[in-house]
Design an enzyme around this catalytic site. Structure first.
Site, PDB file in Angstrom:
ATOM      1  CB  ILE A 159      -0.942   0.016   1.224  1.00 28.29           C
ATOM      2  CG1 ILE A 159      -0.144  -0.112   2.531  1.00 28.29           C
ATOM      3  CG2 ILE A 159      -1.989  -1.077   1.113  1.00 28.29           C
ATOM      4  CD1 ILE A 159      -0.999  -0.003   3.779  1.00 28.29           C
ATOM      5  N   GLY A 160       2.167   1.116   0.009  1.00 27.42           N
ATOM      6  CA  GLY A 160       3.029   2.291  -0.021  1.00 27.42           C
ATOM      7  C   GLY A 160       4.484   1.905  -0.126  1.00 27.42           C
ATOM      8  CB  ILE A 161       7.107   2.239  -2.311  1.00 24.89           C
ATOM      9  CG1 ILE A 161       6.403   0.960  -2.763  1.00 24.89           C
ATOM     10  CG2 ILE A 161       8.618   2.084  -2.422  1.00 24.89           C
ATOM     11  CD1 ILE A 161       6.669   0.595  -4.204  1.00 24.89           C
ATOM     12  N   GLY A 212      11.225   5.728   1.434  1.00 23.20           N
ATOM     13  CA  GLY A 212      12.672   5.721   1.253  1.00 23.20           C
ATOM     14  C   GLY A 212      13.355   4.578   1.968  1.00 23.20           C
ATOM     15  CG  ASN A 213      14.168   4.492   5.586  1.00 23.78           C
ATOM     16  OD1 ASN A 213      15.260   4.600   5.065  1.00 23.78           O
ATOM     17  ND2 ASN A 213      13.683   5.383   6.434  1.00 23.78           N
ATOM     18  CE  LYS A 230       9.011   2.885   7.392  1.00 24.52           C
ATOM     19  NZ  LYS A 230       9.133   4.194   8.078  1.00 24.52           N
ATOM     20  CG  ASP A 244      10.267  13.765   7.839  1.00 23.66           C
ATOM     21  OD1 ASP A 244      10.303  14.770   7.104  1.00 23.66           O
ATOM     22  OD2 ASP A 244      10.316  12.604   7.399  1.00 23.66           O
TER      23      ASP A 244
END
Length: 681
Positions: free
Chosen positions: A367-369, A371-372, A389, A487
């Site tokens: 459902i998401g990509i 940087g880590n 994650k 962040d």
């Protein structure tokens, strides 16, 4: 003659005292409730004579008050009149739901639920006004959640609250049976004889609350039991500075992610008759306990048990060997663990559970990509949806951010922060974090990848910004240590099924004691959200978080990223240029301007707030407490406060060095219009 005067004076005093009693005396007994008996607010209802403050709705408030104010002070005096209250309540759990949060018996100066929030605030106060002596509120809380910010003693306690949810006196819920002494020979509480009562098991309990001669005592017992002689709480308390001359009396309760039915079955109150509680009916009341699963007694069960016994000896031997091997393996694993793993062991989830939940980290569950690494949707045992994650092996920062998330987010609890369910470290190269699943994904995707039919409305955007501000304020001031997120950006704001916002991704977070300055000088974060002083010195602060939040406000209101493709100026530069030209109205997302709920005046205020938060001068930025107060000003009926906030916004913009030519006269008693701002530029 002197004797006649004395007799006359005595007669006058008796007459005056009787008049005072007749004016202020109030008695009522409700064995069941009718709509005319009580005023309801929030989600409170009356069904079959039972006052239900909350149901299974999440993040909701229910409040019920006696319809008219009662006199709480003697005329022309600060002396608080004595009172006696008794009521029967139950906290009804729902099957397969964690129960929460609790009930408060309260005195308040006005009706309604403005200035209150749900969840751990119990619909009693909110984060910004908690502890304010001008609240003039008093309550006896029955709380089933341990909140660190309120110094709660445990998750099953009774507390006395004066203008704050941090109780002045508190004790485990329960009673001392009359056959035991409350105090030991040395004068300490005899806790060994204490009978604990679990508040949220659905049972009916009766409570007695008496106040007289600057002394408060609270007693509770299971329904039908004679009132214990020894009170649960018995302490000196002066309410003369808390109570106004007349107050409303009643109950409030709330739910959060945790939910249960908070029910009042009967209620008596008097400020002249302390035995009025005897009129409450305690027999024949409904029970709200969840039914226990019956023991299976079928012939098949008995036959199965008989057959199983035949294999018991063999199975016992096999299981014993397995357990011995497993214990040896677990011992070796514990010996190989790092110190931090032992500290956060209770949050650890096995790799097998996570692998099964994500179907072997299947690509269709991505459902998401980031940087880590990738984020997967999963379903843990019990049909609980989660976001998983998986830190990439190639990420040089992965291990450090993995530990940062566990050490910060793993201990924080707030409705506007993403909840960390747990973690897994199969080996040094397999680092996994498990969060609550957010049905509506990230704010970044919702802002920039949805079509016009599914775009965020003006009301949604304001609520999301308010939610994020509340979460950041908790990080800065609401926990035992100050937490710097470092962040804050749209892709780190996630939306649940009701479009409530939660701040996530604490991989860059740092925490330190309140009053200390962060000692790191390493520049981390996302370009476009970094405060200029942070880029220069590498030293983060609460004001660098405020800068990032300000950029987020501008991004949400303008529908434009902080850094656009080549050829377009950065968002901040573009906005200041529009302000200089008096064309700030053109900054808003064009889809937003055409929506039916768009409020131009309010939108300008929010945009101005974002520009102040993103000021180049950190001293010119507001604190997050001021930001939260800005958003809450509309929910509290205080026009002067709203007016002061608008004046603050424009005065701060005027003093900004980038707008040295910006001048504007503020007309007293009204909000400046956009045309006035345009003329002042």
């Amino acid at each position: 003659m002197n004797q006649h005067l004395k007799t006359l004076l005595l007669y006058l005093l008796i007459t005056i005292f009787s008049c005072i009693q007749s004016v202020s005396a109030i008695d009522f007994v409700f064995n069941g409730f009718k709509p005319s008996d009580i005023s309801l607010f929030g989600i409170a209802t009356i069904e079959s004579g039972i006052l239900t403050l909350t149901n299974d709705s999440t993040f909701s408030i229910g409040r019920a008050l006696h319809p008219s104010k009662i006199v709480t002070k003697a005329p022309n005096s600060s002396q608080v009149l004595p009172f006696s209250a008794s009521f029967i309540f139950a906290m009804a759990p729902f099957k397969d739901r964690l129960p929460g949060h609790g009930i408060v018996f309260l005195f308040v100066p006005q009706t309604g639920i403005d200035g209150t929030t749900s969840s751990q605030n119990l619909g009693f106060l909110n984060f910004t006004n908690n502890g304010n002596p001008d609240n003039h509120v008093f309550g006896v809380e029955f709380d089933v959640f341990k909140n660190q910010e309120f110094n709660d003693i445990n998750d099953n306690h009774v507390g006395i609250d004066v203008n704050s949810l941090a109780s002045v006196f508190a004790h485990e819920a329960g009673y001392w049976p009359d056959k035991y002494n409350k105090f030991s020979d040395d004068g300490s509480l005899n806790e060994e004889s204490f009978e604990t009562l679990k508040l949220n098991n659905g049972r009916n309990y009766q409570v007695w609350i008496d106040y007289a001669d600057f002394q408060i005592n609270v007693t509770m017992a299971p329904i039908g039991m004679k009132r214990p002689k020894q009170p649960l709480l018995d302490f000196p308390l002066n309410l003369s500075q808390v109570f106004e001359e007349e107050m409303y009396v009643g109950f409030t309760a709330s739910t959060g992610d945790l939910a249960q039915g908070h029910k009042i079955l009967a209620w008596s109150f008097s400020n002249s008759n302390f035995s009025i509680s005897d009129a409450l009916i305690t027999q024949g009341l409904p029970s709200f306990e969840l039914p226990k699963d019956p023991v299976h007694r079928s012939k098949g069960f008995i036959a199965g048990m008989t057959v199983s016994l035949l294999f018991l000896v063999v199975v016992t031997a096999v299981v014993s060997l397995f357990l011995i091997k497993r214990n040896r393996r677990m011992k070796r694993e514990r010996e190989e663990m790092e110190d931090w793993e032992l500290e956060y062991w209770p949050h650890r989830i096995s790799y097998q559970e996570i692998d099964a939940a994500t179907k072997g980290f299947a690509d269709e569950n991505v459902i998401g990509i980031g940087g880590n690494g990738k984020v997967y949707k999963g379903v843990l045992a019990g049909s609980s949806e989660v976001a998983v994650k998986r830190i990439s092996h190639e990420s040089s920062e992965g291990a450090r951010q993995f530990l940062a998330e566990i050490s910060s987010l793993g201990r924080l609890k707030h409705r506007n922060l993403v909840s960390l369910r747990g973690w897994c470290k199969k080996d040094r190269r397999s680092l996994i974090l498990v969060y609550d699943y957010m049905e509506n994904g990230s704010l970044d995707k919702t802002l920039f990848e949805c079509d016009e039919t599914n775009m965020l409305s003006f009301e949604d955007r304001i609520r999301i910004l308010k939610d994020v501000a509340s979460g950041v304020l908790y990080l800065h001031e609401g926990w035992e240590a100050k937490v710097l997120h470092r962040d804050i950006k749209a892709s780190n704001v996630l939306l649940d099924k009701d479009m409530n916002a939660r701040l996530g991704d604490f991989g860059l977070a740092r925490m330190h004691d309140h009053g200390q300055v962060a000692n790191t000088t390493r520049v981390v974060g996302t370009v476009g959200y970094l405060a200029p002083e942070f880029v220069k010195t590498g030293r983060a602060s609460t004001q660098t978080d405020v800068f990032g939040y300000g950029v987020l406000v501008l991004e949400v209101m303008c529908g434009r990223r902080p850094i656009e493709e080549e050829g377009k100026p950065p968002l901040l530069d573009w906005l200041w240029e529009l302000m200089r030209r008096g064309e700030l109205i053109n900054a808003f997302d064009r889809r937003l301007r055409t929506s039916q709920d768009f409020n131009e005046e309010e939108a300008l205020r929010v945009l101005q707030l974002g520009m102040i938060c993103a000021s180049l001068d950190p001293k010119g930025r507001p604190t997050m407490r001021q930001v939260v107060k800005f958003f809450e000003r509309n929910s509290e009926a205080d026009e002067s406060e709203a007016e002061d906030m608008d004046v603050y916004l424009l005065e701060t913009l005027r003093s900004n060095t980038m707008l040295s030519n910006f001048s504007l006269s503020l007309s007293h008693g009204s909000h400046p219009t956009f045309e006035e701002i345009r003329e002042g530029c």
